[in-house]
Design an enzyme around this catalytic site. Structure first.
Site, PDB file in Angstrom:
ATOM      1  N   HIS A   1     -11.578  -6.061   8.240  1.00 12.63           N
ATOM      2  CA  HIS A   1     -12.024  -5.732   6.779  1.00 12.63           C
ATOM      3  C   HIS A   1     -13.734  -5.458   7.101  1.00 12.63           C
ATOM      4  O   HIS A   1     -14.500  -5.280   6.662  1.00 12.63           O
ATOM      5  CB  HIS A   1     -12.901  -7.514   6.313  1.00 12.63           C
TER       6      HIS A   1
ATOM      7  N   GLU B   1       0.790  -0.973  -0.062  1.00 11.95           N
ATOM      8  CA  GLU B   1       0.413   0.275  -0.072  1.00 11.95           C
ATOM      9  C   GLU B   1       0.571   1.316   0.254  1.00 11.95           C
ATOM     10  O   GLU B   1       0.129   2.356  -0.885  1.00 11.95           O
ATOM     11  CB  GLU B   1      -1.062   0.042   1.825  1.00 11.95           C
TER      12      GLU B   1
END
Lengths: 327, 404
Positions: free
Chosen positions: A131, A61
């Site tokens: 998540h 990321e």
């Protein structure tokens, strides 16, 4: 113009399609976007625009955002995907120390305004710790970037296109639980919804309720409950842009109603509701009839099996509203 | 037989039946490309870049200027006259050699120690610009794009000082040169980027192998490797692990060069740039240097034990190598270099510095500009707040140092 039935992920695809068509420098990249994305937001784009414009990145990321910043600096339009907002933290330094400060530190000689970062956001029923997160509060504290969260397909496409065209680096969080669930007629052609403008979905006189993303639908339902069970008239506001946020619309509403309830999934302490609450008490102190209510997630990591107890559902919001009315 | 080979995707290897670990040193011996010997003699005429005399002089002058500026500005920092300064001692050849090999329109993502990466005749040494940027509240651009505070002689060019360890340079990689008017960005790295793990992914983004990674990008990465005093043994040790050794691991064409040899750095950069554009693939250049300067602003690098005392004749880097010309010029120090008076350069730096110090800083309201392209209402209100505050309490602020 012509509209089409689209769910949230399809409206995202449509926005990206429009962006790639209009802007020859635009590129879309992230983990697994090439085949269509884990939420199908990029289906068909690589076939249509080629592998040089829609491509996968390594699992990194920090790299995705750093790379995106670099592209944006050259003047090309970078649309980066972080696969889950929960994974955005390795990129936090890039976002906060590089992207947000690029224009400022160079005295406007350089900027990465052409960068947009998209990430699926919020609870989904089974997402658990990694998540389900809603990290907008971390970024709200960072001057130099914009943070935007849509509540529906129609909103998403217009807001995403505005982010992509906005000349400042933007983070666009997409409520993943709505990817399939929310369906609307959405224009096929591009259109823009302005940033930093909250939307009043329903006017009312007794209580103002503010939320963003999925939670807007929760408070809408609470507004109906309040009307039916308590005869209370609620004004419902979708904040839409978290940073810079539309203080005027919210304060104007609270000046009218005298009561404010803010709700978000993210934990209570330091959550964005605190910023709103603090500002409103400064601007509307004498108008307030009751303390501002914040109905938020608890101060815990987002749980797994305990999710039904954790989330600020309509019963918690309703109860808080009732207490405010009876204050 | 084929069935007996490993079938793992991407693996093209044999099985091994003996348990044996690969020695880490297997790649440590990557040779260091150089053009000149320690006395500045070109060793192989074929490697001489044959630069025109004026350009060589300019290279050397820039290196010397950088060195001169370092001494003055380092002292200024110690005296508290400026806030941050990173010296470039030992790395002059790397900065100047690589800059000379790039085009003026190439985009360079520097960090905080690539002052010399400034394009030779016009850019403000970027690190210095950032220093001065610091002194002007990061608003050097707000001098109406006038020359940076360091002096009227230099203008801010295309060099981008980003203060971080090179991530943005990775983009490079992505865009084809023709789309951006031939911009070949160079990422300027330092070995510390390896220490933070960032280098790993920078290199991974350069990996051209399908299917996991996308089409190869073009980039050049210059790593300055610190070879230096490493307590506790004080011995010479290559700190971290050398980037050049990792390049091949990511499928990158890699080379290690003598970072003190301006011609070697020039040649390597030039060739890497040419091939990066032609072949659309990245190149990794590890420029080895002896960095005498501190890794950061805290602490005093002078206190570190040095393997080579600064003034020792054994010290390979106390001065940038004076390149010798291959054609028809005496092999002793050419008199042409005597034209570069360190005293004169020092004087010009001091003069610029003092002038910059005398100039009033930009007006305080610029504190609020360029956060975004447009100023959000809330920020505008904060600007007004400060304005009102200063009207009442202005005497407690150093307003006289700032423009109105």
């Amino acid at each position: 113009g012509q509209t089409q039935k689209m769910n949230l992920f399809q409206s995202i695809t449509s926005a990206l399609d429009n962006a790639l068509a209009k802007d020859p420098t635009a590129v879309v990249f992230g983990e697994d976007v090439a085949f269509g994305g884990v939420f199908r937001c990029t289906v068909g784009l690589r076939d249509k625009y080629g592998k040089d414009r829609v491509f996968n990145t390594p699992l990194c990321e920090q790299g995705i955002v750093g790379f995106g910043i670099g592209i944006a600096v050259t003047g090309a339009t970078a649309i980066a995907e972080i696969q889950f907002a929960d994974y955005i933290f390795p990129a936090f330094d890039q976002i906060v120390n590089e992207a947000a400060k690029y224009r400022y530190r160079s005295g406007d000689l350089f900027n990465c305004g052409n960068l947009t970062i998209r990430a699926p956001w919020g609870c989904v029923g089974h997402g658990a710790l990694y998540h389900s997160q809603s990290p907008e509060a971390f970024f709200a504290h960072c001057p130099g970037i914009k943070v935007v969260i849509p509540r529906s397909p129609l909103q998403a496409k217009g807001l995403l296109l505005s982010c992509i065209e906005d000349k400042n680096p933007c983070i666009f969080f997409e409520p993943k639980i709505l990817y399939r669930a929310a369906v609307e007629q959405v224009p096929v052609e591009p259109y823009n919804i302005p940033l930093s403008q909250a939307e009043v979905l329903q006017t009312g006189s007794d209580v103002t309720m503010v939320a963003w993303g999925t939670q807007v639908h929760v408070i809408k339902e609470v507004a109906t409950m309040a009307q039916e069970k308590l005869g209370v008239s609620c004004e419902v506001i979708d904040l839409r842009t978290i940073l810079p946020w539309d203080t005027e619309t919210v304060c104007k509403s609270v000046a009218k109603t005298g009561r404010l309830l803010i709700s978000h999934e993210a934990p209570l302490t330091g959550g964005f509701a605190s910023e709103i609450s603090s500002t409103v008490q400064e601007e509307c102190f004498l108008n307030l009839e009751a303390p501002i209510a914040r109905v938020c997630g608890y101060d815990t990591p987002f749980p797994h099996i305990f999710e039904p107890f954790y989330i600020p559902d309509k019963w918690k919001c309703y109860d808080a509203l009732r207490k405010m009315i009876n204050y | 037989s084929p069935e007996e080979r490993p079938q793992f995707p991407g693996a093209s290897a044999e099985f091994a039946e003996r348990l044996e670990f690969i020695q880490p040193q297997v790649l440590a011996g990557i040779p260091v490309y150089r053009v000149m010997d320690r006395q500045g003699q070109v060793l192989r005429p074929a490697e001489d870049p044959q630069l025109p005399k004026e350009q060589v002089l300019k290279l050397y002058k820039t290196m010397t200027l950088l060195n001169t500026m370092d001494r003055i500005l380092y002292e200024s920092q110690r005296q508290g006259r400026i806030s941050f300064y990173m010296t470039n001692y030992g790395e002059e050849g790397t900065h100047v050699g690589s800059a000379a090999a790039l085009d003026a329109s190439d985009l360079v993502f520097g960090q905080y120690r690539e002052a010399g990466e400034a394009h030779l005749d016009r850019a403000v040494p970027a690190a210095t610009a950032s220093v001065w940027g610091g002194e002007t509240g990061g608003k050097m651009g707000k001098f109406g794009k006038k020359p940076g505070k360091i002096g009227k002689k230099w203008e801010i060019g295309k060099v981008r000082q980003n203060g971080d360890l090179g991530e943005e340079g990775v983009w490079a990689l992505e865009e084809k040169p023709w789309e951006f008017g031939g911009k070949i960005p160079g990422i300027l790295g330092q070995e510390t980027s390896g220490n933070l793990g960032k280098e790993t992914w920078i290199l991974r983004f350069c990996d051209p192998k399908p299917p996991r990674f996308w089409h190869p990008p073009s980039c050049s990465d210059f790593g300055g490797l610190r070879v230096g005093p490493s307590p506790p043994d004080g011995g010479l040790r290559v700190s971290g692990s050398p980037p050049a050794a990792r390049g091949p691991g990511y499928g990158l064409l890699s080379i290690r060069v003598d970072g003190n040899d301006v011609f070697a750095v020039y040649n390597a950069t030039r060739e890497a740039r040419r091939r990066a554009v032609a072949e659309n693939q990245p190149f990794l250049i590890e420029a080895m240097t002896y960095r005498w300067a501190a890794g950061g602003v805290s602490g005093d690098s002078q206190k570190k034990k040095s393997l080579f005392p600064r003034n020792s004749p054994k010290n390979p880097s106390i001065f940038p190598k004076k390149p010798h010309f291959s054609q028809g010029i005496p092999k002793k120090t050419p008199s042409i270099f005597r034209k570069i008076s360190t005293r004169k350069l020092a004087f010009s730096v001091l003069e610029a510095f003092e002038q910059a110090e005398r100039e009033p800083k930009p007006p305080p309201h610029l504190l609020f500009s360029d956060v975004y392209l447009e100023m959000p209402p809330r920020l505008r209100r904060q600007r007004e707040e400060l304005q009102r505050h200063l009207e009442t309490y202005g005497e407690h602020y150093p307003l006289q140092q700032f423009q109105k």
